[in-house]
Enzyme design. Structure first.
Site, mmCIF file in Angstrom:
data_model
loop_
_atom_site.group_PDB
_atom_site.id
_atom_site.type_symbol
_atom_site.label_atom_id
_atom_site.label_comp_id
_atom_site.label_asym_id
_atom_site.label_seq_id
_atom_site.Cartn_x
_atom_site.Cartn_y
_atom_site.Cartn_z
ATOM 1 N N GLN A 210 -0.748 43.951 -4.382
ATOM 2 C CA GLN A 210 -0.510 43.977 -2.929
ATOM 3 C C GLN A 210 0.912 44.437 -2.604
ATOM 4 O O GLN A 210 1.152 45.029 -1.552
ATOM 5 C CB GLN A 210 -0.743 42.582 -2.324
ATOM 6 C CG GLN A 210 -2.192 42.137 -2.271
ATOM 7 C CD GLN A 210 -2.608 41.351 -3.486
ATOM 8 O OE1 GLN A 210 -2.066 41.530 -4.572
ATOM 9 N NE2 GLN A 210 -3.571 40.474 -3.319
ATOM 10 N N ASP A 251 0.242 30.841 2.231
ATOM 11 C CA ASP A 251 -1.187 30.673 2.516
ATOM 12 C C ASP A 251 -1.519 29.264 2.986
ATOM 13 O O ASP A 251 -2.499 29.054 3.697
ATOM 14 C CB ASP A 251 -2.019 31.025 1.283
ATOM 15 C CG ASP A 251 -2.049 32.535 1.113
ATOM 16 O OD1 ASP A 251 -1.080 33.083 0.550
ATOM 17 O OD2 ASP A 251 -3.006 33.160 1.596
ATOM 18 N N LYS A 262 0.936 33.740 -2.992
ATOM 19 C CA LYS A 262 0.419 34.586 -4.073
ATOM 20 C C LYS A 262 0.993 34.205 -5.432
ATOM 21 O O LYS A 262 2.184 33.907 -5.553
ATOM 22 C CB LYS A 262 0.733 36.049 -3.745
ATOM 23 C CG LYS A 262 0.281 37.083 -4.745
ATOM 24 C CD LYS A 262 -1.182 37.004 -5.094
ATOM 25 C CE LYS A 262 -2.098 37.111 -3.896
ATOM 26 N NZ LYS A 262 -3.511 36.765 -4.212
HETATM 27 O O1 MRU Z 1 -4.839 37.362 -1.913
HETATM 28 P P1 MRU Z 1 -4.111 37.783 -0.684
HETATM 29 O O2 MRU Z 1 -3.695 39.214 -0.700
HETATM 30 O O3 MRU Z 1 -4.860 37.414 0.578
HETATM 31 O O4 MRU Z 1 -2.784 36.906 -0.693
HETATM 32 C C1 MRU Z 1 -1.909 37.014 0.398
HETATM 33 C C2 MRU Z 1 -0.644 36.277 0.222
HETATM 34 O O5 MRU Z 1 -0.447 35.533 -0.708
HETATM 35 C C3 MRU Z 1 0.359 36.419 1.319
HETATM 36 O O6 MRU Z 1 1.654 36.320 0.815
HETATM 37 C C4 MRU Z 1 0.136 35.295 2.337
HETATM 38 O O7 MRU Z 1 -1.189 35.275 2.767
HETATM 39 C C5 MRU Z 1 1.040 35.397 3.484
HETATM 40 S S1 MRU Z 1 0.485 36.596 4.634
HETATM 41 C C6 MRU Z 1 1.498 36.675 5.966
#
Ligand code: MRU
Length: 360
Positions: A210, A251, A262
């Site tokens: 990401q 999250d 993440k």
């Molecule tokens: O697996 P993902 O891509 O949904 O994980 C996203 C993250 O960990 C982001 O850092 C988190 O959701 C913050 S988004 C503003």
């Protein structure tokens, strides 16, 4: 800040939800349209739409889609028996709510919309009136998310040095991860708008990249100097370049400030502590889960082994070797220098700050 050069991450088109397909970025800007719960859940699971606030917004529209699908299943508008509609609706909402486990924004948004539908049903309102109310509720959640991003940006920019700043980030906590301009990246966009020149190191963020695919795409488009590094380069980059701060999203944040984000975020926070670099978390109120005393209760999603063993279809790990693929980790609150919310900047002791500020 409100005129960032990105297409909308998600958009309700009156009868369907249009999602920018993040699995295809940066190579292709394509869209996926969904008007049924099964395809929406599939899109959330495959990370077509991802990032905690963005899947919260998608979940809110998902409740509207669930209501419309329940009506289609139960019969024509006005002739549906509410009991059949309700059973189907509840079942579809549960599918949306459980499509990903870690980001609390998803359950929060589904519950807010579902509670509205239940209340209207109890009050004897017809199904079409409930659908109209759900559309308004989902749009409101989306608009609130945009406003929260802007406010997080404003508050967070005050933490950075003016004029010039070097930053590190992990995963993508930008416009692609929210209904607005982002959380961690909103702080960068606000600093840029104030005239601060930024140099950002973006961890590639294994295994789904990401950082490399999404954060680099966003920041480069916004005119910010971004350099992608492999996750295992963070320690040496931190020592050599001494960033002014690390800023990440979240999250789920427990009542004591422990923060799930993440996988790899925890390691980065330890590195920041060791190198004397402030480690900031940026997140809206919808990311806090005050039902959890600390981070030990946060559910951590485990994803398919093939994300590691066979990226892009090429076998990287022998079939007879195990693979462990948790998508998130928990950073203990004591490693976090501040949590930036739309209501202001929270500092330790977090339990008190969160209780007083997030949902007083
Ligand atoms: O697996 P993902 O891509 O949904 O994980 C996203 C993250 O960990 C982001 O850092 C988190 O959701 C913050 S988004 C503003």
């Amino acid at each position: 800040m409100s005129t960032l050069p990105f297409p909308p991450t998600l958009e309700w088109l009156g009868d369907r939800l249009r999602l920018l397909d993040q699995t295809r970025l940066p190579a292709e800007e394509t869209y996926l349209e969904t008007r049924d719960v099964a395809s929406l859940c599939d899109a959330i699971k495959r990370l077509v739409v991802r990032g905690a606030p963005a899947i919260g917004c998608a979940g809110a529209y998902g409740v509207l889609i669930a209501a419309r699908e329940a009506r289609a299943n139960a019969g024509a508008c006005g002739t549906a028996k509410p009991v059949n509609w309700r059973e189907r609706f509840e079942d579809l909402c549960a599918q949306v709510e459980t499509s990903r486990p870690t980001a609390v924004n998803l359950g929060w948004a589904v519950e807010r919309c579902r509670a509205r539908a239940r209340a209207l049903l109890e009050a004897g309102r017809p199904i079409d009136a409930i659908e109209a109310a759900l559309e308004a509720e989902a749009r409101a959640i989306h608009e609130e998310d945009k406003a929260m991003c802007e406010a997080i940006g404003r508050h967070g920019a005050g933490l950075l040095p003016r004029g010039q700043a070097t930053l590190m980030t992990h995963c993508n906590a930008g416009a692609l991860a929210t209904g607005g301009s982002g959380t961690a990246l909103a702080v960068m966009y606000a600093a840029l708008a104030q005239g601060t020149k930024l140099a950002v190191f973006a961890d590639e963020t294994r295994p789904l990249l990401q950082g490399a695919r999404l954060t680099a795409w966003e920041l480069a488009r916004a005119g910010i100097d971004v350099t992608v590094i492999c996750d295992n380069m963070a320690a040496s980059v931190m020592r050599a370049r001494k960033p002014d701060a690390v800023i990440v999203g979240a999250d789920r944040i427990a009542a004591n400030g422990d923060t799930a984000n993440k996988i790899g975020t925890y390691g980065l926070a330890i590195l920041a502590k060791h190198h004397g670099v402030p480690f900031y978390v940026a997140a809206p109120s919808s990311t806090f889960d005050l039902s959890l005393a600390d981070g030990s209760g946060i559910p951590i999603e485990e994803r398919a082994r093939t994300e590691i063993s066979q990226p892009q279809g090429k076998l990287n790990v022998p079939e007879n070797a195990g693979v462990y693929n948790p998508a998130f980790d928990v950073t203990p609150a004591e490693l976090i220098a501040a949590i930036v919310t739309e209501k202001g900047v929270l500092r330790a002791p977090y339990r008190e700050a969160i209780a007083q500020t997030v949902r007083p």
